[in-house]
Design a protein around this motif. Sequence first.
Motif, short mmCIF file in Angstrom:
data_model
loop_
_atom_site.label_atom_id
_atom_site.label_comp_id
_atom_site.label_asym_id
_atom_site.label_seq_id
_atom_site.Cartn_x
_atom_site.Cartn_y
_atom_site.Cartn_z
N ARG A 44 0.82 -1.21 0.00
CA ARG A 44 0.00 0.00 0.00
C ARG A 44 0.86 1.26 0.00
N LEU A 45 1.94 1.24 0.77
CA LEU A 45 2.84 2.39 0.79
C LEU A 45 3.52 2.57 -0.56
N ASP A 46 3.89 1.46 -1.17
CA ASP A 46 4.53 1.50 -2.47
C ASP A 46 3.62 2.14 -3.51
N GLU A 47 2.32 1.85 -3.44
CA GLU A 47 1.35 2.45 -4.36
C GLU A 47 1.32 3.97 -4.22
N LYS A 48 1.58 4.46 -3.02
CA LYS A 48 1.58 5.91 -2.78
C LYS A 48 2.91 6.54 -3.15
N ILE A 49 4.00 5.82 -2.93
CA ILE A 49 5.33 6.38 -3.14
C ILE A 49 5.73 6.43 -4.61
N LYS A 50 5.39 5.41 -5.38
CA LYS A 50 5.81 5.37 -6.79
C LYS A 50 5.37 6.60 -7.58
N PRO A 51 4.11 7.03 -7.50
CA PRO A 51 3.73 8.24 -8.25
C PRO A 51 4.50 9.48 -7.77
N ARG A 54 7.95 9.40 -9.31
CA ARG A 54 7.92 9.82 -10.72
C ARG A 54 7.83 11.34 -10.83
N GLN A 55 6.99 11.95 -10.00
CA GLN A 55 6.85 13.40 -10.01
C GLN A 55 8.15 14.08 -9.59
N TYR A 56 8.79 13.53 -8.56
CA TYR A 56 10.06 14.07 -8.08
C TYR A 56 11.10 14.03 -9.19
N ARG A 57 11.20 12.88 -9.86
CA ARG A 57 12.18 12.75 -10.94
C ARG A 57 11.88 13.70 -12.09
N ALA A 58 10.59 13.93 -12.39
CA ALA A 58 10.22 14.85 -13.45
C ALA A 58 10.65 16.27 -13.11
N VAL A 59 10.39 16.67 -11.88
CA VAL A 59 10.77 18.02 -11.45
C VAL A 59 12.30 18.16 -11.44
#
Length: 65
Positions: A44-51, A54-59
């Motif tokens: 469940r935590l992984d489901e929250k962290i992955k997006p 991705r946003q962090y890497r994009a920024v």
Amino acid sequence: MKKAIDYGKIISLHNAGWSGDEIAKELQLSREAYNTALTDLLDRLDEKIKPLDRQYRAVMGILMN
């Protein structure tokens, strides 16, 4: 019906030095059910962290250019 797991209690007892077996016994769970509960929490935590990752890497990519 699946028993509700108190993850805050698990973390508190772990931080207090309790073993996994002691925590499972306190929560009235088999060791297998305890391990499954922890695995479910990680999923469940992984489901929250992955997006967020991705946003962090994009920024970061924008900032680096």
